[in-house]
Scaffold this motif. Sequence first.
Motif: not given
Length: 154
Positions: A32-42, A124-126
């Motif tokens: 359910a939480d596999s939507r990793e943030l591969n891209v951070n805000s920076t 897209d954060a992923s």
Amino acid sequence: MEKGRFPVVLTGVLALLILAGGIYAGAVHLKADSRELNVNSTRAVSLVQDDPAAAAYMSDNFRVSGWRATKTTLIEGAELAGNIPANLSASTADDTRVWKVEIMERTCACPAPNNLYVVEGYVDASTGEVLHVRTMKAPEKNYERETCASTACH
């Protein structure tokens, strides 16, 4: 089966059931939480700055880094529909996480509220895909005070 062995076997079976339940619950939670943030805000800010339209706008209009402010906001789920451009809301899934990046610079150093040069991008954060970039000149009153605090625009 002997009387003394029954509680030991029952305890073993219960332990296996608890272990299996824990593994199942963990797998469901992780999925359910596999939507990793591969891209951070920076990284999202860098991706927007590297976009050709944003880079050209910044090159033409951004002059003084001291007048500049950057804000990133992670938008997800139901928030997406109201916070991203209409052409994206239909194409993004409910489980998508998107960085909203706002890079602003004052148009002058005068102490009164004035205009800002604004680059607004969605990443897209992923995947790191830049979904949308727009540039504009906007009144400072359209942005909250905390966004402009470092540029003394209010």
